[in-house]
Motif scaffolding. Sequence first.
Motif, PDB file in Angstrom:
ATOM      1  N   GLY A  51      45.997  30.559  64.870  1.00  0.00           N
ATOM      2  CA  GLY A  51      47.092  29.643  64.571  1.00  0.00           C
ATOM      3  C   GLY A  51      48.415  30.162  65.086  1.00  0.00           C
ATOM      4  O   GLY A  51      48.486  31.244  65.683  1.00  0.00           O
ATOM      5  N   GLU A 111      46.928  24.867  58.787  1.00  0.00           N
ATOM      6  CA  GLU A 111      47.900  24.327  59.731  1.00  0.00           C
ATOM      7  C   GLU A 111      47.698  22.833  59.964  1.00  0.00           C
ATOM      8  O   GLU A 111      48.659  22.108  60.198  1.00  0.00           O
ATOM      9  CB  GLU A 111      47.790  25.088  61.065  1.00  0.00           C
ATOM     10  N   LYS A 130      46.142  31.583  69.808  1.00  0.00           N
ATOM     11  CA  LYS A 130      46.717  30.758  68.741  1.00  0.00           C
ATOM     12  C   LYS A 130      45.923  29.494  68.436  1.00  0.00           C
ATOM     13  O   LYS A 130      46.244  28.783  67.487  1.00  0.00           O
ATOM     14  CB  LYS A 130      48.148  30.360  69.117  1.00  0.00           C
ATOM     15  N   ALA A 157      41.828  29.011  58.335  1.00  0.00           N
ATOM     16  CA  ALA A 157      42.535  29.493  59.528  1.00  0.00           C
ATOM     17  C   ALA A 157      41.724  30.598  60.183  1.00  0.00           C
ATOM     18  O   ALA A 157      41.374  31.574  59.528  1.00  0.00           O
ATOM     19  CB  ALA A 157      43.930  29.999  59.174  1.00  0.00           C
ATOM     20  N   ARG A 166      46.595  33.382  57.515  1.00  0.00           N
ATOM     21  CA  ARG A 166      45.450  33.899  58.276  1.00  0.00           C
ATOM     22  C   ARG A 166      45.062  35.276  57.733  1.00  0.00           C
ATOM     23  O   ARG A 166      43.881  35.567  57.519  1.00  0.00           O
ATOM     24  CB  ARG A 166      45.830  34.001  59.758  1.00  0.00           C
ATOM     25  N   GLY A 200      47.783  25.537  67.070  1.00  0.00           N
ATOM     26  CA  GLY A 200      48.787  26.575  66.864  1.00  0.00           C
ATOM     27  C   GLY A 200      49.634  26.875  68.083  1.00  0.00           C
ATOM     28  O   GLY A 200      50.600  27.632  68.008  1.00  0.00           O
ATOM     29  N   THR A 233      51.765  30.792  60.682  1.00  0.00           N
ATOM     30  CA  THR A 233      50.624  30.767  59.775  1.00  0.00           C
ATOM     31  C   THR A 233      50.014  32.149  59.582  1.00  0.00           C
ATOM     32  O   THR A 233      49.000  32.284  58.889  1.00  0.00           O
ATOM     33  CB  THR A 233      49.522  29.818  60.297  1.00  0.00           C
TER      34      THR A 233
END
Lengths: 196, 196
Positions: free
Chosen positions: B112, B26, A23, B109, B120, A27, B116
């Motif tokens: 994330g 993000e 992530k 991205a 992505r 994230g 999100t």
Amino acid sequence: MGRHREFDVEKVLDAALCVFWRKGYEGTSYADLTEAAGVERPALYSAFGNKEALFRKALDRYSERYLDYIPEALKLPTSRQVAAHILYNAVDLNTRHPDHTGCLGINGAVAGSDETEPVRQALIDFRAAGQAQLHERFERAKAEGDLPETANTEALAAFVMAMTHGMAVQAKAGFSRDMLNAVADQALSTWPTKSS
Amino acid sequence: MGRHREFDVEKVLDAALCVFWRKGYEGTSYADLTEAAGVERPALYSAFGNKEALFRKALDRYSERYLDYIPEALKLPTSRQVAAHILYNAVDLNTRHPDHTGCLGINGAVAGSDETEPVRQALIDFRAAGQAQLHERFERAKAEGDLPETANTEALAAFVMAMTHGMAVQAKAGFSRDMLNAVADQALSTWPTKSS
DNA sequence: CCAATTTCATAATGGTCGTTATTAAACCAC
DNA sequence: GTGGTTTAATAACGACCATTATGAAATTGG
């Protein structure tokens, strides 16, 4: 004296590493971390410090546990073998784990809010360190006659790193191992030789 | 009838695009967006929808305003010229604006949080569309004899895209235009030819 | 067994996130 | 100019963010 820690610090760090890997830094929330680690928030803070410190420790562990192929590569006899070893092992690492594809050095943070700037910079430094090792190795190759006098070793190192970064992005996007290996093949086909 | 809009929708979209370009999806907050656009939150919602819709519109605008060099490249006579045009123009785009280096397709991205994920995926599709155009163009090159029968056009397209992704990461890390041009040189140094 | 110490789980902190009520201001048709 | 309609600005919403205060449970030295 006092109560003993009930969890394995290294196991928890590995769990955190996997979450960050998947992530990225921004994230990842503490809810994610506690779920993955099976350990409550205050335990994470007391064992590793805050989120940034935890990420840095996870990055160190990533280096130790997953990037051992880099020192391996640097010991190989020719610059081409060095590059090939790095690229193919990067593909393997980027595709080996279906639940965290790509590379922590890229997934961790490429862009982000101002608050994540220190972590972003740490990853820039992390990647730069790898590139510097590669540059140094290619300089040696030039001195040894493995690379031509005309070779731009700095650009060559940056090129190999750019390939690993690009393939990491593609791995995170779901590219297959076979596809990425073919990409690595193409990258290596550009390699300079002494006699050209 | 009714009150008129007091801001220029395209200017606001450009401002939002620049913020997303620098901080990613993000990493961008509505505080950032309103500050950059000089327009209050509700105005952004009424003009563009929510954050995800705004990002998608910014991505469309990015395509139109900054990626015109791709259709240009596809029209060039040889596959090597196509690749060169893309790589050098990507370097230029990635380093032209000091306050938002790199590329929205990457900065937007890579990894994330789960929330999100749609964005992505949109970026994955966005990059895949470019790669597909390139693949198609290289297939044509093969049919025309510009590329050898043995060429793996899909891998070649993925290779060029990997280079742009990798250089975008490096540009965001602060690499100079000169360095990145040297990296592009290396990538192009052994483009496959009909007669090899 | 007691006292000191460390870790544990629960739950709260202030702050920021994306998203909207709400109300005042500006506009056009009539 | 008035009524209907759209936009603007302020401020609020609940949810989640990273971080920590709190008190119970567990351990060891004396």
